[in-house]
Each structure stands twice: as structure tokens, then as C-alpha cells.
Design a protein around this motif. Structure first.
Motif, mmCIF file in Angstrom:
data_model
loop_
_atom_site.group_PDB
_atom_site.id
_atom_site.type_symbol
_atom_site.label_atom_id
_atom_site.label_comp_id
_atom_site.label_asym_id
_atom_site.label_seq_id
_atom_site.Cartn_x
_atom_site.Cartn_y
_atom_site.Cartn_z
ATOM 1 N N GLU A 227 33.618 22.733 33.903
ATOM 2 C CA GLU A 227 34.137 23.409 34.051
ATOM 3 C C GLU A 227 33.052 23.367 35.385
ATOM 4 O O GLU A 227 31.702 23.846 35.830
ATOM 5 C CB GLU A 227 34.100 24.641 33.139
ATOM 6 N N VAL A 228 33.838 24.234 36.633
ATOM 7 C CA VAL A 228 32.747 24.923 37.737
ATOM 8 C C VAL A 228 33.713 25.742 38.557
ATOM 9 O O VAL A 228 34.538 26.338 38.172
ATOM 10 C CB VAL A 228 33.561 22.405 39.003
ATOM 11 N N SER A 229 32.897 25.844 39.973
ATOM 12 C CA SER A 229 33.618 27.227 39.965
ATOM 13 C C SER A 229 33.591 26.235 41.548
ATOM 14 O O SER A 229 32.461 25.887 41.947
ATOM 15 C CB SER A 229 31.949 28.539 40.215
ATOM 16 N N VAL A 230 34.853 27.025 42.238
ATOM 17 C CA VAL A 230 35.456 26.666 43.712
ATOM 18 C C VAL A 230 35.400 27.937 44.192
ATOM 19 O O VAL A 230 36.031 28.505 44.496
ATOM 20 C CB VAL A 230 36.724 26.235 43.684
ATOM 21 N N GLN A 231 34.596 27.329 45.398
ATOM 22 C CA GLN A 231 34.847 28.774 46.870
ATOM 23 C C GLN A 231 35.729 28.478 47.907
ATOM 24 O O GLN A 231 35.113 27.143 48.670
ATOM 25 C CB GLN A 231 33.369 29.746 47.305
ATOM 26 N N ILE A 232 36.887 29.203 47.846
ATOM 27 C CA ILE A 232 37.040 28.771 49.165
ATOM 28 C C ILE A 232 37.286 29.929 50.189
ATOM 29 O O ILE A 232 36.965 31.010 49.921
ATOM 30 C CB ILE A 232 39.331 29.226 49.077
ATOM 31 N N LYS A 233 36.317 29.431 51.034
ATOM 32 C CA LYS A 233 35.776 29.849 52.286
ATOM 33 C C LYS A 233 36.794 30.970 52.928
ATOM 34 O O LYS A 233 36.048 31.595 53.456
ATOM 35 C CB LYS A 233 34.848 28.849 53.245
ATOM 36 N N VAL A 234 37.722 30.258 53.771
ATOM 37 C CA VAL A 234 38.509 30.535 54.373
ATOM 38 C C VAL A 234 39.317 32.230 53.639
ATOM 39 O O VAL A 234 39.258 32.823 54.534
ATOM 40 C CB VAL A 234 39.955 29.821 54.650
ATOM 41 N N LEU A 235 39.354 32.169 52.311
ATOM 42 C CA LEU A 235 39.673 33.182 51.753
ATOM 43 C C LEU A 235 38.853 34.122 51.195
ATOM 44 O O LEU A 235 38.979 34.850 50.610
ATOM 45 C CB LEU A 235 40.609 33.078 50.806
ATOM 46 N N ASN A 236 37.467 33.758 51.109
ATOM 47 C CA ASN A 236 35.952 33.817 50.484
ATOM 48 C C ASN A 236 36.863 34.292 49.120
ATOM 49 O O ASN A 236 36.157 35.234 48.520
ATOM 50 C CB ASN A 236 35.764 35.541 51.510
ATOM 51 N N LYS A 237 36.663 33.819 48.258
ATOM 52 C CA LYS A 237 37.662 33.280 46.736
ATOM 53 C C LYS A 237 37.165 33.200 46.236
ATOM 54 O O LYS A 237 36.520 31.527 46.408
ATOM 55 C CB LYS A 237 38.882 34.034 46.954
ATOM 56 N N ASN A 238 36.310 33.403 44.626
ATOM 57 C CA ASN A 238 36.366 31.706 43.842
ATOM 58 C C ASN A 238 36.842 31.471 42.892
ATOM 59 O O ASN A 238 37.666 32.918 42.160
ATOM 60 C CB ASN A 238 34.589 32.618 42.989
ATOM 61 N N ILE A 239 36.853 30.633 42.600
ATOM 62 C CA ILE A 239 37.856 29.996 41.849
ATOM 63 C C ILE A 239 38.274 29.293 40.558
ATOM 64 O O ILE A 239 36.956 28.498 40.843
ATOM 65 C CB ILE A 239 39.586 29.235 42.532
ATOM 66 N N LYS A 240 37.912 29.205 39.208
ATOM 67 C CA LYS A 240 37.417 28.100 38.036
ATOM 68 C C LYS A 240 37.932 27.054 38.070
ATOM 69 O O LYS A 240 39.430 27.179 38.195
ATOM 70 C CB LYS A 240 37.444 28.829 37.214
ATOM 71 N N GLY A 241 37.779 26.047 37.564
ATOM 72 C CA GLY A 241 38.606 24.810 37.796
ATOM 73 C C GLY A 241 37.558 23.985 36.630
ATOM 74 O O GLY A 241 36.674 23.718 35.920
ATOM 75 N N LYS A 242 38.530 22.555 36.973
ATOM 76 C CA LYS A 242 38.011 21.867 35.787
ATOM 77 C C LYS A 242 37.373 20.216 36.040
ATOM 78 O O LYS A 242 38.884 19.669 36.608
ATOM 79 C CB LYS A 242 39.117 21.631 34.729
ATOM 80 N N VAL A 243 37.065 18.868 35.417
ATOM 81 C CA VAL A 243 37.266 18.169 36.707
ATOM 82 C C VAL A 243 37.930 17.634 35.780
ATOM 83 O O VAL A 243 37.684 17.368 34.350
ATOM 84 C CB VAL A 243 35.567 17.407 36.527
ATOM 85 N N ALA A 244 38.909 16.296 36.169
ATOM 86 C CA ALA A 244 39.736 16.093 36.082
ATOM 87 C C ALA A 244 39.830 14.419 35.759
ATOM 88 O O ALA A 244 40.055 13.321 35.108
ATOM 89 C CB ALA A 244 40.679 16.131 36.710
ATOM 90 N N GLU A 245 39.300 14.399 36.812
ATOM 91 C CA GLU A 245 39.078 12.765 37.017
ATOM 92 C C GLU A 245 37.577 12.438 38.452
ATOM 93 O O GLU A 245 36.964 12.742 39.118
ATOM 94 C CB GLU A 245 39.789 11.741 38.562
ATOM 95 N N VAL A 246 36.571 11.312 37.149
ATOM 96 C CA VAL A 246 35.449 10.912 38.226
ATOM 97 C C VAL A 246 35.563 9.745 38.248
ATOM 98 O O VAL A 246 35.839 8.576 37.728
ATOM 99 C CB VAL A 246 34.571 11.187 37.455
ATOM 100 N N SER A 247 35.712 9.138 40.164
ATOM 101 C CA SER A 247 35.349 8.022 40.674
ATOM 102 C C SER A 247 34.434 7.021 40.071
ATOM 103 O O SER A 247 33.815 7.688 40.329
ATOM 104 C CB SER A 247 35.775 7.847 41.935
ATOM 105 N N THR A 248 34.436 5.505 39.948
ATOM 106 C CA THR A 248 34.165 4.886 39.554
ATOM 107 C C THR A 248 33.029 3.986 40.749
ATOM 108 O O THR A 248 32.267 3.246 40.128
ATOM 109 C CB THR A 248 33.488 4.152 38.285
ATOM 110 N N SER A 249 33.543 3.785 41.444
ATOM 111 C CA SER A 249 33.250 3.214 42.876
ATOM 112 C C SER A 249 33.095 4.283 43.954
ATOM 113 O O SER A 249 34.117 5.156 44.048
ATOM 114 C CB SER A 249 34.506 2.396 42.750
ATOM 115 N N SER A 250 32.760 3.618 44.887
ATOM 116 C CA SER A 250 32.117 3.870 46.532
ATOM 117 C C SER A 250 32.083 2.752 47.262
ATOM 118 O O SER A 250 32.083 3.367 48.446
ATOM 119 C CB SER A 250 30.722 4.933 46.569
ATOM 120 N N LYS A 251 33.195 1.959 46.759
ATOM 121 C CA LYS A 251 33.271 0.930 48.106
ATOM 122 C C LYS A 251 34.065 1.645 48.821
ATOM 123 O O LYS A 251 33.568 0.796 50.099
ATOM 124 C CB LYS A 251 34.415 -0.051 47.245
ATOM 125 N N ASN A 252 34.574 2.396 48.939
ATOM 126 C CA ASN A 252 36.350 2.493 50.069
ATOM 127 C C ASN A 252 35.742 3.634 51.080
ATOM 128 O O ASN A 252 37.044 4.845 51.615
ATOM 129 C CB ASN A 252 37.674 2.340 50.211
#
Length: 360
Positions: A227-252
Motif C-alpha cells: 500500500e502506497v500514498s499517491v499525491q496528485i500535484k495539480v489537485l493537491n490531493k492524496n489518494i491511497k493505492g496498491k502496487v500491482a506490477e513490478v518490472s524485473t527489467s530496465s532494458k528499455n
């Protein structure tokens, strides 16, 4: 000789007088230029952000770029950007004269194949009965059976050809793959559509996600379902979220790893493309102090970013910076500023290099 001496003395005196007057005039212009009233701050290091924070962009969790497998001119576009569409609704049509001609040919082939099949089936049934009554030879029955099977195969082949042409007709009449909103239109009526070319974008609103880039030094600590906290800068709002995918490569992705965060349901009016800051409940491995300045103080010229500092002679001096991550309304300065330096936050006039300033 006396006259020459007087003339030289007079010339020297006039030169000294003119030089003195020119200096006084120049000095007077500089001294009389108005000072621009500014507000300044002193650079300080911030070590109060121990958690991993990265920037990202919001997009709809369900979106599609719609294209066609046909080449042809766009006949008509039935929807516009911002329109709500239902699954299967006709969005646009591509000229399908060639496909229509193929369909007519296939229908004619099916009619011919059906007639031949009906006739062959009657012969097959009649000769089968005759053979059972010993009124027809085995050779005659074999020939009739082969003719019947070929007629049946030709009819099936014609029907399959019609299925293929109907599929091509589907690519000429482009429909919505799901219910949603048209967010982009990349072509106009009369333009040429090519196979694989994006024509329109449709998004399903309601569920949004943030695509964030995490450096390799921190990626191993990021786990799915965190669980993470997401701040939307233009709205100045904080929304909760959850990590769904984590990439295992940074090739591209330039040496950074893509992390997808699904946002919780919220009443906040979110739009695709908004920038966001994702804070993970993970202690940063590198907790050294960072130099932070407000975003409003940044001056942008092309792809360069800088800030006006205060020189020793109390004038504005533009300093180019290398910026890092964004934390709310604060931006991290990686290089270009040192602790205890003064920089200008706002001014009551247009600043430029060498402009006289006065602190308020």
C-alpha cells in the motif's frame, strides 16, 4: 611656442573634462536604474523525507489504441473526443469497396457450390439405392461418391471464404472494444488509414493507475500488494493505492524499473495524463540531506531549468540547475546550488541577469 603650449593645454583640459563628464553620466544611469522588489529565501538542506518517493503519470487502467488491418480512406467518423461509447458501437468506417466486391464474388460462389452439391447429393442417393439393388456397378457408385464429396468440399470452402471476407468487413467498420470514453482521435475523414496505424483511443474511466519509475538502488524493496500514498500535484490531493506490477527489467526504460500502482476508488476527479508522486513505505537506502526549493522559483528556458540567485553586488544572477525528483510543491536540486545561498522566490518585475534588486 607659447601659442602651441596654450593649445595643447586647452586640448588636454577639454579631454579631461569630457572624460569626467562621460564617467559621471554613465554612473548616473546605473545609479538611477530602479531596483526590482523581490522575495528571497536561503537554501537549506532537508533530511526529513526518509521514505522512497518517485514521480509518475496517471492513466486509465483499461485503455486501447484502436487500429485497422485494412488500407483505405476513412469514410466517416461517428464519434468525437470526449464522447461516451458502448461496447460494439460503430466508431468509424473505412472505405471497403474492394471487400464488398469480394463478398459479392464469394456469395456467387456459394450459390454455385450449393447447386452443385444438391445435384451431387441426389445422384449419390440414387446410385446408392441402385447399387443395393444390383442395378449399378461398384465403379459407378465410386465415381458418384467422389463427385459428391468434392461438391461438399467446394461448398465448405466457399463458406469459409465468406467468413474471411466478413472478418475483413469487420476491420472496415471499426467498433468500440469495450464501454468507455473516446480520449483521442488521430485521423480525420478522408485521410488514408494504414494497417496497424492508431486511429482512435478509448479509455474505460473509473479505475486509474500510476506508472512510476523506481531507481535500481531501491527496486528490490518494492513488492506487489504494497500500500502506497499517491499525491496528485495539480489537485493537491492524496489518494491511497496498491502496487500491482513490478518490472524485473530496465532494458528499455533507461536503467529504471517500471512499477504500476492501482489507485483506490475515490470521488476526486482524476484525468489521464496528470502527474503524481508515489511514496512507498520503504526507508531510502540513501538518506543524505537534499537541497529542496519551491517549484514556483524555477525558471524554464527550453529544456533548461534554473533559478535567480542574489549576487554579492545585490543583483539578480541566473543559475542553471540539475533537478531531481519532485516532492509535492518542492523540487530536489542535484547540482547548481549550495547550502546557505540566497535565491529569488518571486519578483514584482521582470528579472534578468544583472538587474538591481531589493529584498522585501
Amino acid at each position: 611656442m607659447k601659442n602651441k603650449k596654450y593649445i595643447i593645454t586647452a586640448i588636454l583640459g577639454a579631454t579631461i573634462l569630457l572624460t569626467s563628464c562621460g564617467s559621471d553620466d554613465k554612473k548616473a544611469v546605473v545609479d538611477n536604474s530602479p531596483a526590482i522588489a523581490v522575495q528571497t529565501k536561503t537554501v537549506s538542506e532537508d533530511s526529513s523525507r526518509p521514505f522512497l518517493t518517485v514521480s509518475g503519470k496517471i492513466e486509465a487502467a483499461k485503455s486501447a489504441n484502436i487500429s485497422t488491418r485494412m488500407m483505405g480512406y476513412v469514410d466517416k467518423i461517428y464519434v468525437g473526443v470526449g464522447d461516451k461509447v458502448n461496447k460494439g458501437q460503430l466508431l468509424m468506417s473505412v472505405n471497403n469497396a474492394d471487400v464488398s466486391a469480394q463478398l459479392a464474388q464469394v456469395n456467387a460462389s456459394i450459390t454455385e457450390a450449393e447447386a452443385a452439391y444438391t445435384n451431387a447429393e441426389k445422384d449419390f442417393n440414387r446410385f446408392t439405392a441402385l447399387f443395393q439393388q444390383n442395378s449399378a456397378s461398384q465403379k459407378e457408385l465410386d465415381d458418384i461418391t467422389a463427385n459428391y464429396n468434392m461438391a461438399k468440399a467446394r461448398l465448405e470452402s466457399a463458406k469459409q471464404m465468406k467468413n474471411g471476407v466478413n472478418a475483413q468487413m469487420g476491420y472496415a467498420n471499426i467498433r468500440a472494444p469495450f464501454s468507455g470514453v473516446v480520449t483521442n482521435k488521430f485521423i480525420n475523414a478522408g485521410d488514408m488509414a494504414n494497417p496497424g496505424m492508431p486511429l482512435m483511443e478509448v479509455e474505460s474511466p473509473g479505475t486509474y493507475q500510476v506508472l512510476a519509475m523506481v531507481p535500481e538502488s531501491e527496486i528490490l524493496a518494492v513488492k506487489n500488494d504494497t500500500e502506497v500514498s499517491v499525491q496528485i500535484k495539480v489537485l493537491n490531493k492524496n489518494i491511497k493505492g496498491k502496487v500491482a506490477e513490478v518490472s524485473t527489467s530496465s532494458k528499455n526504460t533507461g536503467g529504471q524499473y517500471l512499477v504500476k500502482v492501482i489507485l483506490d476508488k475515490t470521488d476526486v476527479q482524476i484525468l489521464s495524463g496528470m502527474y503524481a508522486t508515489v511514496q512507498f513505505p520503504i526507508t531510502r537506502k540513501t538518506t543524505s540531506s537534499a537541497i529542496m526549493i519551491p517549484e514556483e522559483a524555477i525558471v524554464t528556458k527550453g529544456q533548461l531549468s534554473g533559478v535567480y540567485t542574489v549576487s554579492q553586488s545585490n543583483t539578480a544572477l541566473l543559475r542553471w540547475l540539475r533537478l531531481g525528483r519532485t516532492f509535492g510543491d518542492q523540487i530536489e536540486v542535484l547540482s547548481g546550488l549550495s547550502a546557505d545561498e540566497q535565491y529569488i522566490v518571486s519578483a514584482e518585475g521582470k528579472l534578468f541577469n544583472g538587474a538591481k534588486i531589493s529584498n522585501q
